[in-house]
Design a protein around this motif. Sequence first.
Motif, mmCIF file in Angstrom:
data_model
loop_
_atom_site.group_PDB
_atom_site.id
_atom_site.type_symbol
_atom_site.label_atom_id
_atom_site.label_comp_id
_atom_site.label_asym_id
_atom_site.label_seq_id
_atom_site.Cartn_x
_atom_site.Cartn_y
_atom_site.Cartn_z
ATOM 1 N N PHE A 173 62.244 -16.547 46.374
ATOM 2 C CA PHE A 173 62.690 -16.439 47.775
ATOM 3 C C PHE A 173 61.543 -16.858 48.697
ATOM 4 O O PHE A 173 60.371 -16.663 48.344
ATOM 5 C CB PHE A 173 63.169 -15.009 48.101
ATOM 6 N N PRO A 174 61.890 -17.456 49.848
ATOM 7 C CA PRO A 174 60.835 -17.867 50.776
ATOM 8 C C PRO A 174 60.192 -16.665 51.470
ATOM 9 O O PRO A 174 60.880 -15.718 51.837
ATOM 10 C CB PRO A 174 61.554 -18.738 51.809
ATOM 11 N N LEU A 175 58.887 -16.713 51.617
ATOM 12 C CA LEU A 175 58.140 -15.712 52.383
ATOM 13 C C LEU A 175 57.432 -16.474 53.510
ATOM 14 O O LEU A 175 56.410 -17.133 53.276
ATOM 15 C CB LEU A 175 57.133 -14.989 51.481
ATOM 16 N N VAL A 176 58.040 -16.423 54.701
ATOM 17 C CA VAL A 176 57.536 -17.214 55.829
ATOM 18 C C VAL A 176 56.448 -16.415 56.545
ATOM 19 O O VAL A 176 56.649 -15.247 56.879
ATOM 20 C CB VAL A 176 58.695 -17.579 56.789
ATOM 21 N N MET A 177 55.291 -17.043 56.756
ATOM 22 C CA MET A 177 54.122 -16.354 57.319
ATOM 23 C C MET A 177 53.813 -16.923 58.709
ATOM 24 O O MET A 177 53.506 -18.110 58.851
ATOM 25 C CB MET A 177 52.903 -16.568 56.415
ATOM 26 N N VAL A 178 53.875 -16.071 59.717
ATOM 27 C CA VAL A 178 53.714 -16.530 61.103
ATOM 28 C C VAL A 178 52.764 -15.614 61.874
ATOM 29 O O VAL A 178 52.839 -14.388 61.745
ATOM 30 C CB VAL A 178 55.091 -16.540 61.824
ATOM 31 N N GLY A 179 51.892 -16.187 62.692
ATOM 32 C CA GLY A 179 51.066 -15.380 63.607
ATOM 33 C C GLY A 179 49.581 -15.502 63.329
ATOM 34 O O GLY A 179 49.162 -15.731 62.198
ATOM 35 N N LYS A 180 48.802 -15.283 64.377
ATOM 36 C CA LYS A 180 47.359 -15.555 64.286
ATOM 37 C C LYS A 180 46.626 -14.637 63.306
ATOM 38 O O LYS A 180 45.596 -15.012 62.769
ATOM 39 C CB LYS A 180 46.710 -15.476 65.675
ATOM 40 N N VAL A 181 47.184 -13.434 63.054
ATOM 41 C CA VAL A 181 46.524 -12.539 62.097
ATOM 42 C C VAL A 181 46.547 -13.152 60.687
ATOM 43 O O VAL A 181 45.655 -12.916 59.882
ATOM 44 C CB VAL A 181 47.201 -11.140 62.079
ATOM 45 N N LEU A 182 47.572 -13.972 60.411
ATOM 46 C CA LEU A 182 47.766 -14.501 59.056
ATOM 47 C C LEU A 182 47.096 -15.855 58.842
ATOM 48 O O LEU A 182 47.207 -16.449 57.765
ATOM 49 C CB LEU A 182 49.266 -14.595 58.750
ATOM 50 N N GLU A 183 46.415 -16.364 59.875
ATOM 51 C CA GLU A 183 45.725 -17.648 59.722
ATOM 52 C C GLU A 183 44.397 -17.437 59.006
ATOM 53 O O GLU A 183 43.750 -16.412 59.165
ATOM 54 C CB GLU A 183 45.489 -18.278 61.099
ATOM 55 N N ALA A 184 43.983 -18.479 58.245
ATOM 56 C CA ALA A 184 42.718 -18.374 57.507
ATOM 57 C C ALA A 184 41.541 -18.457 58.470
ATOM 58 O O ALA A 184 41.596 -19.158 59.473
ATOM 59 C CB ALA A 184 42.632 -19.501 56.493
ATOM 60 N N ASN A 185 40.498 -17.695 58.182
ATOM 61 C CA ASN A 185 39.255 -17.790 58.937
ATOM 62 C C ASN A 185 38.190 -18.352 57.997
ATOM 63 O O ASN A 185 38.519 -18.903 56.954
ATOM 64 C CB ASN A 185 38.888 -16.417 59.476
#
Lengths: 350, 350
Positions: free
Chosen positions: B285-297
């Motif tokens: 199943f797709p797990l869609v990831m959205v938002g600045k907390v989830l961006e790589a640093n």
Amino acid sequence: MQRHTGRDMWDVEECQSPRMGSVILGVDGGASNTVCVCIPAAMPFNDPLPVLSRTVAGCSNHNSVGEDRARETLERVMSQALLKARRRRSNVCAVCLAVAGVNHPIDQQRMLDWLRDIFPSHVKLFVENDAVAALASGTMGKLHGCVLIAGTGTIAYGFTSDGREARAAGAGPVLGDWGSGYGISAQALTAVVRAYDGRGPETALTNNILDFLGLASPDELIGWTYEDQSWARIADLLPVVVESAESGDEVANKILHNSVGELASSVKAVVQRLDLGGEDGKHPFPLVMVGKVLEANKRWDIGNEVIDCVTKNYPGAYPIHPKVEPAVGAALLAWNAIASELDGDIRTVQ
Amino acid sequence: MQRHTGRDMWDVEECQSPRMGSVILGVDGGASNTVCVCIPAAMPFNDPLPVLSRTVAGCSNHNSVGEDRARETLERVMSQALLKARRRRSNVCAVCLAVAGVNHPIDQQRMLDWLRDIFPSHVKLFVENDAVAALASGTMGKLHGCVLIAGTGTIAYGFTSDGREARAAGAGPVLGDWGSGYGISAQALTAVVRAYDGRGPETALTNNILDFLGLASPDELIGWTYEDQSWARIADLLPVVVESAESGDEVANKILHNSVGELASSVKAVVQRLDLGGEDGKHPFPLVMVGKVLEANKRWDIGNEVIDCVTKNYPGAYPIHPKVEPAVGAALLAWNAIASELDGDIRTVQ
């Protein structure tokens, strides 16, 4: 809203009786209201204490309502207390304002400057955080020991006999006052949402809180919290959490145990920094307990649990549950400071 | 403020060109702004997708700004998108409003009724929580799988292919959205106050946050948080927390690890309730990831840690980082629903 200027407010003095003896004003400005009491300066230590008048107004925390409104409220509550006691400003020999939101020497100086514009130069002025009045309400005005306040918010505040002071918590929920009535209630609401989402264990808090608020489903809690996010409204759920814990709900019990840990850690941080317990921790000092979170319930007594937790490390701590309100504590603080000064003068003369 | 009535807003149509082909409106109303895109209904699946126009307005969460202002904002952003795309209401064949604050079927029905007053009866209308648009932005409009949004706030939202849905978190900080940008930042502020009080360990967050905010002492944080308690302002501290963690600060690292646990638990709660992973948890199943907390640093990648945590239980979850914004997701959702219906009609005819 009708706006009173400083000038208008003190006009009431014109119609009052002539000088009738010196008085002291004590003001307690908490999260939700402001209380002012007027006591005689030449006060015999009777029980009950002779309070000449008492007036109440809204919130005077400048962080919450802004500086202008805070000052207006404080000025009004003081002028009304004098009017009610049939005294004038010239009768006042000392004023102690103990107000929430005084967190920094800058806040304190700003209020002292403003008080100085109202009262003649011989009047002794004291400005403190409202926690200090609560301490003084338990120690008859002496600034020594530690006070723990846990109502809607929470703070621990302490003084040594030689005037050093320290505080812990008291910074609001964003900055982590989790042992407070607000903190306990917010954690209970969180537990309900977690149980509903499937992120946490089932809890009796769900039905108990929904019943209390007249809501049908945890979904509706989101709208309820958005409607009005005032801390006091959230903190009003405290009795539901305590009752749920007393009925055996594990989640509610865990929240209350956490609260005990948080509150005790605030007290211990203050006591440690001020070294109130002395080298062996056994040195006696008053631990003044104030606020609805610390009152005993049917079976749960958060205040007592906090005391147990503190006295394990500091057996010299002796708990005091004040018989007078914090506004009287503020007045006693001013009274005590004047008496100490007078005492000093007498000793100097001798 | 000038107030537009529904009537005024749509007057712009009078001066527009005649019918130029059907369009779909997709609206994403988040915590801080509202975006509307207009796409052609007869859309070939090109990359990039053909967006005819895009307009932006303020917040349209009725819980935050009230119902009247929310509607006015939504109506304005849609009328302006049509104007910019040189289309009229009669060109619209579907509208999808995906708005924060739609938490209950009552909210949904109220908005549908109101949309029905604006658009002719043949126009297909969809009203969803804004999380649904974010899911659709990763699945090209198909409502299947789970989305995790972690920006200022956080929510997990999921759908099964047969239309069942579930959510977790997304209830705001009072109700415990602790994995969000707000949650991470509030915990960092709390850690600073605790270290200052002597209730918690020393942390590099103290200097880093004070420097970032231009404050001299943790005392001043109390005034700073009271000044403006908007969640977005607190959440802006996120990069400071991540940098502190990347520089090796243990307190900051613990906060980010807690955040990973919170976010993963929201996803797992949704996946479990909808049984998205099937009996053995391995169903894809797709797990869609959205938002600045989830961006790589630089070194910390909260999103990746969450995925690792989820795939331990549900190895079938395949992460998607959407290439289009949620407003386009909302439009694709409407497009997909129409296409499925058409497909169904064709199959029925056959």
